[in-house]
Structures are given as structure tokens and as C-alpha cells.
Enzyme design. Structure first.
Site, mmCIF file in Angstrom:
data_model
loop_
_atom_site.group_PDB
_atom_site.id
_atom_site.type_symbol
_atom_site.label_atom_id
_atom_site.label_comp_id
_atom_site.label_asym_id
_atom_site.label_seq_id
_atom_site.Cartn_x
_atom_site.Cartn_y
_atom_site.Cartn_z
ATOM 1 C CG ASP A 90 -5.583 -23.763 12.776
ATOM 2 O OD1 ASP A 90 -5.378 -22.745 13.460
ATOM 3 O OD2 ASP A 90 -5.754 -24.890 13.264
ATOM 4 C CD GLU A 91 -10.924 -22.457 8.969
ATOM 5 O OE1 GLU A 91 -10.419 -21.534 9.641
ATOM 6 O OE2 GLU A 91 -11.847 -23.188 9.389
ATOM 7 C CE LYS A 139 -10.133 -18.040 11.777
ATOM 8 N NZ LYS A 139 -9.647 -19.419 11.647
ATOM 9 N N GLY A 188 -5.001 -17.975 16.820
ATOM 10 C CA GLY A 188 -3.643 -17.615 16.436
ATOM 11 C C GLY A 188 -3.625 -17.110 15.034
ATOM 12 C CG HIS A 189 -5.039 -14.092 13.279
ATOM 13 N ND1 HIS A 189 -5.685 -14.970 12.455
ATOM 14 C CD2 HIS A 189 -5.992 -13.385 13.903
ATOM 15 C CE1 HIS A 189 -6.981 -14.797 12.591
ATOM 16 N NE2 HIS A 189 -7.189 -13.854 13.468
ATOM 17 C CD GLN A 209 -11.344 -20.428 18.615
ATOM 18 O OE1 GLN A 209 -12.330 -19.758 18.732
ATOM 19 N NE2 GLN A 209 -10.212 -20.111 19.202
ATOM 20 C CB THR A 249 -0.821 -19.914 15.425
ATOM 21 O OG1 THR A 249 -1.195 -20.265 14.111
ATOM 22 C CG2 THR A 249 -0.082 -18.603 15.401
ATOM 23 C CB THR A 295 -0.903 -25.658 20.891
ATOM 24 O OG1 THR A 295 -1.275 -26.031 19.551
ATOM 25 C CG2 THR A 295 -2.123 -25.150 21.620
ATOM 26 N NE ARG A 313 -2.826 -25.681 12.569
ATOM 27 C CZ ARG A 313 -2.428 -24.533 12.026
ATOM 28 N NH1 ARG A 313 -2.173 -24.462 10.749
ATOM 29 N NH2 ARG A 313 -2.297 -23.457 12.771
ATOM 30 C CG ASP A 336 0.345 -22.576 -1.973
ATOM 31 O OD1 ASP A 336 -0.777 -22.252 -1.527
ATOM 32 O OD2 ASP A 336 1.369 -22.590 -1.255
ATOM 33 C CB VAL A 392 -1.296 -19.521 -5.128
ATOM 34 C CG1 VAL A 392 -2.508 -20.018 -5.907
ATOM 35 C CG2 VAL A 392 -0.900 -18.122 -5.591
HETATM 36 P P1 GDP Z 1 -5.802 -18.462 10.790
HETATM 37 O O1 GDP Z 1 -5.834 -18.592 12.250
HETATM 38 O O2 GDP Z 1 -7.078 -18.946 10.163
HETATM 39 O O3 GDP Z 1 -5.393 -17.090 10.305
HETATM 40 O O4 GDP Z 1 -4.722 -19.473 10.248
HETATM 41 P P2 GDP Z 1 -3.181 -19.635 10.619
HETATM 42 O O5 GDP Z 1 -2.570 -18.311 10.925
HETATM 43 O O6 GDP Z 1 -2.975 -20.766 11.529
HETATM 44 O O7 GDP Z 1 -2.711 -20.173 9.216
HETATM 45 C C1 GDP Z 1 -2.416 -19.443 8.221
HETATM 46 C C2 GDP Z 1 -1.015 -19.802 7.809
HETATM 47 O O8 GDP Z 1 -1.013 -20.200 6.475
HETATM 48 C C3 GDP Z 1 -0.110 -18.608 7.901
HETATM 49 O O9 GDP Z 1 1.199 -19.022 8.195
HETATM 50 C C4 GDP Z 1 -0.203 -18.020 6.505
HETATM 51 O O10 GDP Z 1 0.905 -17.245 6.156
HETATM 52 C C5 GDP Z 1 -0.307 -19.268 5.668
HETATM 53 N N1 GDP Z 1 -1.095 -19.099 4.460
HETATM 54 C C6 GDP Z 1 -2.247 -18.409 4.287
HETATM 55 N N2 GDP Z 1 -2.691 -18.529 3.031
HETATM 56 C C7 GDP Z 1 -1.801 -19.337 2.389
HETATM 57 C C8 GDP Z 1 -1.744 -19.871 1.075
HETATM 58 O O11 GDP Z 1 -2.579 -19.634 0.210
HETATM 59 N N3 GDP Z 1 -0.685 -20.715 0.807
HETATM 60 C C9 GDP Z 1 0.251 -21.023 1.726
HETATM 61 N N4 GDP Z 1 1.242 -21.860 1.366
HETATM 62 N N5 GDP Z 1 0.227 -20.537 2.973
HETATM 63 C C10 GDP Z 1 -0.782 -19.703 3.292
#
Ligand code: GDP
Length: 428
Positions: free
Chosen positions: A13-14, A16, A40-41, A223, A298, A300, A304, A332, A413
Site C-alpha cells: 500500500d505504498e 505503487k 489493490g490499486h 504487496q 483497497t 478488504t 491499516r 503531504d 504530495v
Molecule cells: P498501492 O497498492 O501500493 O498502489 O497503494 P494503494 O492503492 O492502496 O494506495 C495508494 C493510495 O494513496 C491511493 O488512493 C492514491 O491515490 C493515494 N496516494 C498515492 N500517492 C499519494 C500521495 O503522495 N499523497 C496522498 N495524499 N495520497 C496519495
């Protein structure tokens, strides 16, 4: 340049999806290389917020071919559902290609995972219950069914009969459940086969040929490093390997093609489910991070766990994956949290550790050694260049970079594309 690997440095959930979006213009192929529909994206298509669990987010870009590689486990029902949702939004899914070597998630995988988690009680792993662990288990036991089996009804039936005999004994005799019927499964999966046929491809050859022609490939991990089956916080891990090395094993291309390994890292840390988390916060700070960062799963919807940035796990992730650069997300979210804490080392039983302790029991007892860093009060959402960030935010980024020993190429940000700020002279 040819192939880039993008993966999470923490517990997933970084953000990606953000990196894929940032680099998409320069990519010809985006490849998902492990996991199943437990990832989950969050993506935005036609103004709608959409959650993709299995299909690579590259699908939203008309010039990109999206690939699901050998090392992924596929629930065909879920895959088709995601394809239908995307089609309904006007997204062309004909450029989605699936490896015939990928393993199938079968109905008994879902059923068995459910009953086993219940059986484990308080020791349950807190899995997403999508049948992913059992499907990987069968793959290793060499009783798995693969995507290619869908297209040979005789083989499919034979393999299913063999495996179902054993699964039904376990379901009925061990767990007191009803047996599953082969006929029903065959009928359902034959329907899936008809629809998936146009998407079947020799994806290793496709990628290899593409690379030879100078096309660019992004290999996208799901993951995160600390959830890796071998290198993560076992047993609180996922049942596949998100680490960079596995991207090549799964895609079926050689290491020689890779020139960038991009570690996606949040400016703080989150984790879903059980397991050690040395920098975890539980009070007001956690509340703020969850609320501002939207830290709910995303797939479940689970809240977190959250905590401060942990340079020890980042150094570990950098070692395991060989990152050439880091992409820092969600800076941010840390506004107004001054002073910000950063974990620089651990203490276990009075000893200081600069690295992740090699044994699980030590890691479970690790307490963080924090350094306090001055924060900032400004909202960063409107900042459009790295140099325009408040000095304290830039110092924070620089401090993380020094602690991890890997350059930051982009700092983000906010969720939008224009909120990804290249760090001068670093970004390739
Ligand atoms: P992934 O599985 O690693 O892609 O992560 P997730 O989809 O669970 O989490 C990404 C979430 O954080 C999404 O809702 C993005 O729109 C949001 N997001 C990504 N980068 C940033 C950021 O720099 N700032 C903020 N506030 N939200 C972000």
C-alpha cells in the site's frame, strides 16, 4: 531503457499505482508478476474511482499492453468481473494478455482457506480469504491447475478429479463441510475458458521479443518487501515473492534487461493484519495518519495500522531488492505533525541493531530508536516542484535518503499526476 521493476519497500500500500501512472507514458508493457486478487490499486478511470485487484493498472493507457505473468495466481471469475467493469467504463481490455503458465484459483481454495482460518482461531493469519495461499500451496505441491488447462477440457477434468478427491476428503472429514462437485466446477470454468481464450499468450516470448526491439517493460510488484514469502516477517507474509528477483523468474526474462529497480516508499509506514511493526503508533498520531492518508485497505476495507518511517526496514529492502532509486509517496500526509519521528535503529534486550535482526523472535521484541526531525505546517498539495517544498520537508527527504543510502528520484504530495515532483538531477 529496457526493463524497470517497481515494488513496495514496506508492508504494501505504498502507492505503487502512482508510480505506474507517473511512468506510463514511457512504457510499452506493464507486467503484474506475483500475488492474486489480494492486491489493490486505486485508479481513476473516466472520472470514477476504481479499485483493481488483479489487472495491472497499465490497462488504463491505450498504448500499453498489460500482462499477467506466470507467477500470478488467477481467479478467473474475478478476472472476468474486473474486465467487465473496465469495459463498462469504456476501457479497452483487449490488450490484456495472460500467461498460460499462471495457476488458477479454484473454488476449493476459497473454501479451504475459509475453514482453515476459522480452525486456527486466534492464530489465524488474517488472510484476505481469496484462496491465494492454498493456490500457491498446490502449485508447490504440483497439483495445481493452470490457465492453459482451461483450454484442454480432457486434461482439465482429469486433473480436477484427482485433486478434488483429496480436497473433498479434507473438506468433509476434517472440517465437516459439504463436498464440491466436479461437474459444476467444469461447467463454470469452461465458461471462463471461452472468454479468456483471446487473452492467452506466450508472455515470456512476447516480453523478450519486445525488449529486443527496444520496447520498454515495467514489472509491477504487489504487496511489499516485508510481506515477501522468503524475506518478509514470516509467517505474517503473503504467499508469493514481491521482491525484485522474483519479477524476472515470473516474467521469464533475464536480469540483463533490467536497468532500474524503483522502491516505492511511503513517508511513514502502514501495515494490514497481524505481525511485528516496530514503529507502530496507536494514539492520536495514528488517527491523523489514517484519516489524512485514507489508510483503509483497497481490497478488504480494513483499517491499516500506522507508524513512523522506519529506516531499518528500508535499508533492508534496499539490500534485498537492489534499488537504484526510491519514489517517496504521501509526504503531504505529514504536514502539521512536527516534530516528525524517524526510526534509525532498533534496540533488542539492550543491544542496538542497525539492520533487521536475522531472527524472528528478536524482531518481535525490537523497539525503535527514534530521531526527531523538524516538521512543517504548510499544506503540500499545491506544491509543483521539489525546490518549492518547505525547507523542513526537503530536509526530511534528504535525511531519509541518507539513512537508507539510496537516492530519491520522485517525491509525491498527493494522488494526482502533477503532484509527483521529480527531485532535481536525479530523475532519469
Ligand atoms: P498501492 O497498492 O501500493 O498502489 O497503494 P494503494 O492503492 O492502496 O494506495 C495508494 C493510495 O494513496 C491511493 O488512493 C492514491 O491515490 C493515494 N496516494 C498515492 N500517492 C499519494 C500521495 O503522495 N499523497 C496522498 N495524499 N495520497 C496519495
Amino acid at each position: 531503457m529496457p526493463a524497470s521493476i517497481v515494488l513496495g519497500t514496506q508492508w504494501g500500500d505504498e502507492g505503487k499505482g502512482k508510480v505506474v501512472d507517473y511512468l506510463a507514458d514511457r512504457m510499452d508493457f506493464v507486467v503484474r508478476y506475483q500475488g492474486g486478487n489480494n492486491a489493490g490499486h486505486t485508479v481513476i478511470a473516466e472520472g470514477q474511482v476504481l479499485k483493481l485487484h488483479l489487472i495491472p493498472s497499465g490497462i488504463l493507457y491505450p498504448h500499453i499492453t498489460s500482462v499477467i505473468a506466470d507467477g500470478v495466481v488467477i481467479d478467473p471469475r474475478v478476472l472476468l468481473e474486473e474486465m467487465d467493469t473496465l469495459t463498462g467504463l469504456g476501457v479497452d481490455v483487449s490488450r490484456l494478455l495472460v500467461s498460460g503458465n499462471a495457476h488458477l484459483i479454484m473454488p476449493y481454495h476459497l473454501e479451504i482457506e475459509r475453514v482453515v482460518e476459522r480452525f486456527l482461531g486466534k492464530n489465524a493469519l488474517g488472510t484476505t480469504k481469496r484462496g491465494i495461499g492454498p493456490a500457491y500451496g498446490d502449485k508447490a505441491a504440483r497439483i495445481g491447475l493452470r490457465v492453459q488447462d482451461l483450454f484442454d477440457p480432457k486434461i482439465f477434468r482429469e486433473k480436477l478429479d484427482v485433486v478434488l478427491r483429496e480436497k473433498n476428503v479434507v473438506l468433509t472429514k476434517v472440517y465437516g463441510r459439504l463436498p464440491l462437485e466436479a461437474d459444476r466446477i467444469v461447467e463454470d470454468y469452461a465458461g471462463y475458458a471461452d472468454r479468456l481464450r483471446p487473452h492467452l499468450a506466450d508472455t515470456s516470448k512476447l516480453l523478450h521479443d519486445g525488449l529486443r526491439e527496444g520496447r520498454r517493460v515495467m514489472l509491477e510488484g504487489a504487496q511489499g518487501t516485508l510481506l515477501d514469502l522468503d524475506h518478509g516477517t514470516y509467517p505474517f507474509v503473503t504467499s508469493s515473492n514481491p521482491v525484485a528477483g522474483y519479477a524476472l523468474a515470473s516474467a521469464g526474462i533475464g536480469p540483463v534487461w533490467v536497468d532500474r529497480v524503483i522502491g516505492v516508499t511511503k513517508a511513514y509506514v502502514t501495515r494490514v493484519g497481524a505481525g511485528p511493526f516496530p514503529t507502530e503508533e496507536t494514539g492520536e498520531i495514528a488517527e491523523t495518519l489514517v484519516k489524512r492518508g485514507g489508510e483503509f485497505g483497497t481490497t478488504t476495507g480494513r483499517r491499516r495500522r500506522t507508524g513512523w518511517f522506519d529506516a531499518v526496514i528500508l535499508r533492508y529492502a534496499a539490500r534485498i531488492n537492489g534499488f537504484t532509486e526510491l519514489f517517496l509517496t504521501k509526504l503531504d500526509v505529514l504536514s502539521e505533525l512536527s516534530p516528525i519521528k524517524v526510526c534509525v535503529a532498533y534496540e533488542v534486550d539492550g543491544d542496538r541493531y542497525e539492520d533487521v535482526p536475522p531472527h524472528q523472535s528478536l524482531f518481535h521484541r525490537a523497539t525503535p530508536v527514534f530521531e526527531k526531525v523538524e516538521g512543517w505546517w504548510e499544506d503540500l498539495g499545491d506544491v509543483r516542484s521539489f525546490d518549492a517544498l518547505p525547507a523542513a520537508a526537503r530536509s526530511y527527504v534528504k535525511r531519509l535518503e541518507d539513512l537508507v543510502g539510496v537516492p530519491m528520484s520522485v517525491v509525491s504530495v498527493g494522488p494526482a499526476r502533477e503532484q509527483s515532483l521529480p527531485v532535481a538531477a536525479r530523475e532519469a
